[in-house]
Design a protein around this motif. Structure first.
Motif, PDB file in Angstrom:
ATOM      1  N   GLN A 178      13.636 111.066  76.068  1.00 20.86           N
ATOM      2  CA  GLN A 178      13.584 111.669  74.965  1.00 20.86           C
ATOM      3  C   GLN A 178      12.224 111.987  74.463  1.00 20.86           C
ATOM      4  O   GLN A 178      11.793 112.973  74.065  1.00 20.86           O
ATOM      5  CB  GLN A 178      14.257 110.977  73.730  1.00 20.86           C
ATOM      6  CG  GLN A 178      15.700 110.761  74.025  1.00 20.86           C
ATOM      7  CD  GLN A 178      16.299 110.350  72.807  1.00 20.86           C
ATOM      8  OE1 GLN A 178      15.758 109.243  72.190  1.00 20.86           O
ATOM      9  NE2 GLN A 178      17.678 110.656  72.365  1.00 20.86           N
ATOM     10  N   ALA A 179      11.262 111.140  74.690  1.00 24.16           N
ATOM     11  CA  ALA A 179       9.930 111.327  74.495  1.00 24.16           C
ATOM     12  C   ALA A 179       9.340 112.577  75.373  1.00 24.16           C
ATOM     13  O   ALA A 179       8.172 113.631  74.784  1.00 24.16           O
ATOM     14  CB  ALA A 179       9.047 110.301  74.529  1.00 24.16           C
ATOM     15  N   MET A 180       9.630 112.551  76.536  1.00 22.73           N
ATOM     16  CA  MET A 180       9.208 113.616  77.435  1.00 22.73           C
ATOM     17  C   MET A 180       9.342 115.125  77.312  1.00 22.73           C
ATOM     18  O   MET A 180       8.995 115.967  77.219  1.00 22.73           O
ATOM     19  CB  MET A 180       9.434 113.265  78.931  1.00 22.73           C
ATOM     20  CG  MET A 180       8.770 114.512  79.918  1.00 22.73           C
ATOM     21  SD  MET A 180       9.163 113.854  81.739  1.00 22.73           S
ATOM     22  CE  MET A 180      10.974 114.233  81.691  1.00 22.73           C
ATOM     23  N   VAL A 181      10.990 115.073  76.832  1.00 24.84           N
ATOM     24  CA  VAL A 181      11.540 116.352  76.620  1.00 24.84           C
ATOM     25  C   VAL A 181      11.314 116.895  75.082  1.00 24.84           C
ATOM     26  O   VAL A 181      12.126 116.613  74.294  1.00 24.84           O
ATOM     27  CB  VAL A 181      13.087 116.452  77.080  1.00 24.84           C
ATOM     28  CG1 VAL A 181      13.809 117.766  76.886  1.00 24.84           C
ATOM     29  CG2 VAL A 181      13.174 115.807  78.379  1.00 24.84           C
ATOM     30  N   ASP A 182      10.105 116.908  74.829  1.00 23.22           N
ATOM     31  CA  ASP A 182       9.830 117.284  73.324  1.00 23.22           C
ATOM     32  C   ASP A 182       9.424 118.483  73.088  1.00 23.22           C
ATOM     33  O   ASP A 182       9.122 118.810  71.864  1.00 23.22           O
ATOM     34  CB  ASP A 182       8.609 116.034  72.832  1.00 23.22           C
ATOM     35  CG  ASP A 182       7.446 116.511  73.485  1.00 23.22           C
ATOM     36  OD1 ASP A 182       7.331 117.223  74.371  1.00 23.22           O
ATOM     37  OD2 ASP A 182       6.311 115.928  73.472  1.00 23.22           O
ATOM     38  N   GLY A 183       9.359 119.447  73.868  1.00 25.67           N
ATOM     39  CA  GLY A 183       9.065 120.943  73.856  1.00 25.67           C
ATOM     40  C   GLY A 183       7.560 121.131  74.073  1.00 25.67           C
ATOM     41  O   GLY A 183       7.017 122.221  74.438  1.00 25.67           O
ATOM     42  N   THR A 184       6.842 119.996  74.257  1.00 32.16           N
ATOM     43  CA  THR A 184       5.509 120.248  74.591  1.00 32.16           C
ATOM     44  C   THR A 184       5.165 119.455  76.108  1.00 32.16           C
ATOM     45  O   THR A 184       4.805 120.246  76.880  1.00 32.16           O
ATOM     46  CB  THR A 184       4.507 119.477  73.751  1.00 32.16           C
ATOM     47  OG1 THR A 184       4.747 119.866  72.308  1.00 32.16           O
ATOM     48  CG2 THR A 184       3.027 119.582  73.985  1.00 32.16           C
ATOM     49  N   VAL A 185       5.553 118.169  76.228  1.00 35.87           N
ATOM     50  CA  VAL A 185       5.338 117.598  77.616  1.00 35.87           C
ATOM     51  C   VAL A 185       6.298 118.441  78.547  1.00 35.87           C
ATOM     52  O   VAL A 185       5.876 119.057  79.475  1.00 35.87           O
ATOM     53  CB  VAL A 185       5.618 116.288  77.404  1.00 35.87           C
ATOM     54  CG1 VAL A 185       5.509 115.791  78.892  1.00 35.87           C
ATOM     55  CG2 VAL A 185       4.513 115.539  76.475  1.00 35.87           C
TER      56      VAL A 185
END
Length: 426
Positions: free
Chosen positions: A241-248
């Motif tokens: 979830q932290a990775m798929v944040d729109g930036t990473v």
């Protein structure tokens, strides 16, 4: 994958051995599931082996891969009239060996041909076993890895002195996310490519590799509830979830979109199977690749393996069996040709050859075979299975940020229980 057939020294004959009558040659038929570039390479390898064994009539037949392929293989084996050998994903072995659909390999016969346990990575050799016997002869290891754009990686300060992606800089969840944000600053869009929508296999590969890194175990025993390390699994989904944040990494992206963005240099890294190497290299000639980074504590790399198996014969022909061993050993030793498509040859002497060490980026991710983790052992798991589809469905809401990590874990366990309640068709 498309269906078709190429005969080498024999005539296509359905499920039967190629007709070598009158030629003085022994017939060997092999079923495979390769089309496209892989199919062409396999036919090239079969041609070399056939030429080296003029006393054997070798025929290689390609069938459409996926559930239809495995259904046909099971039916041919149960009927006692299958081909002499067939290609199988080792992740599907648990659905075939226990039911008596396959026959074990004779280790002494393999040793006579220069093929033994010492020639394979331990993780790959172990997966090829059932009940203390070898039921699969691994051709390759095909892992889920990280491709990278060397130019973007260097500009982001994430390269080693020799210009390779620095895996140490990606070790640990916090470091990986920070590296992804740095890559995004360079690209102006996102740092890492991963498309989880409409890609059940990609979802499962990502989860199972990370879950294994996080020390997670499992129990899938008929008659008992499925068991996972729920804390370890939830931590994996927290990271994703932290990775798929729109930036990473981009939100709500499918595999095709992720690949297109990577090839257009709009992202610096890409999670994908090594079999995508030909496609990526066409767009990015200097594309780099490495094993999966150590996001969690234990090095692990999700992988599967194409392997040769011996379908159960109703009345085995000793001469055909001897010829089959000779052909399969010959195909393993043609692994350098197979490696050109990106696959890691399972027969390690090939990997150690100077010619293989000149292949880039293949040599840079070959170590992934040493820490390969395969699908859990159960009749319903493996490549092309409905299991992977159901697991992906269970985690999609969580990956999209619409449900907490624990929801995905609960749903996965529920789906596993559904499979465990089904009878094993073998």
């Amino acid at each position: 994958m498309g269906a078709g057939g190429v005969a080498l020294g024999g005539t296509l004959a359905g499920c039967a051995t190629p007709d070598a009558a009158g030629s003085g040659r022994t017939g060997v038929m092999i079923w495979d599931l390769f089309s496209g570039g892989d199919g062409a390479l396999m036919q090239e390898m079969v041609g070399v082996v056939a030429s080296a064994n003029p006393d054997i009539a070798v025929e290689s037949t390609t069938l459409a891969w996926g559930p239809p392929y495995y259904t046909k293989l099971a039916m041919a084996s149960s009927g006692g009239k299958p081909p002499e050998a067939a290609v199988m994903h080792m992740s599907r072995l648990a659905g075939y060996a226990p039911g008596g659909l396959l026959e074990p390999f004779d280790l002494d016969k393999l040793a006579e041909l220069g093929v033994g346990q010492e020639h394979f990575a331990p993780a790959v050799w172990e997966k090829a076993q059932f009940d203390g016997q070898l039921y699969a002869l691994p051709l390759d290891t095909h892992p889920y890895i990280v491709f990278n754009n060397p130019t973007i990686v260097q500009e982001a300060g994430l390269a080693t002195a020799d210009g390779k992606l620095d895996l140490d800089a990606l070790a640990g969840a916090d470091n990986f996310l920070a590296a992804g944000r740095t890559l995004a600053e360079v690209t102006g869009e996102t740092g890492v490519g991963w498309g989880y929508q409409r890609d059940p296999a990609g979802c499962w590969r990502m989860f199972w590799g990370l879950y294994s890194q996080n020390g997670g175990g499992y129990e899938l025993t008929p008659g008992r509830p499925a068991a996972l390390d729920e804390e370890a699994a939830a931590e994996v989904f927290e990271f994703l979830q932290a990775m798929v944040d729109g930036t990473v990494a981009a939100k709500n992206q499918d595999g095709n979109a992720a690949s297109a963005r990577f090839m257009a240099e709009r992202t610096g890294m890409m999670f994908a199977g090594e079999w995508d190497l030909p496609m990526f290299r066409e767009a990015l000639p200097d594309v780099g690749a490495t094993p999966f980074p150590a996001i969690f504590d234990t090095p692990a790399n999700y992988a599967d393996s194409h392997a040769f198996v011996l379908p159960r014969q109703e009345q085995a022909d000793p001469a055909a069996r001897e010829a089959t061993y000779q052909v399969l050993a010959g195909l393993l030793k043609e692994g350098l040709t197979w490696a050109s498509a990106g696959h890691i040859p399972a027969y390690q002497p090939i990997v150690e050859e100077p010619a293989y060490q000149e292949l880039t980026p293949q040599r840079d991710y070959a170590a992934a075979a040493e820490v390969a983790v395969f699908d859990p052992d159960a009749w319903f798991t493996g490549g092309g299975s409905d299991f992977q589809v159901r697991m992906a469905d269970a985690m999609t809401d969580t990956l999209a940020g619409e449900a907490p990590p624990r929801t995905a874990v609960t749903r996965m366990l529920s789906e596993m229980d559904r499979f465990l309640a089904l009878p094993d068709p073998a």
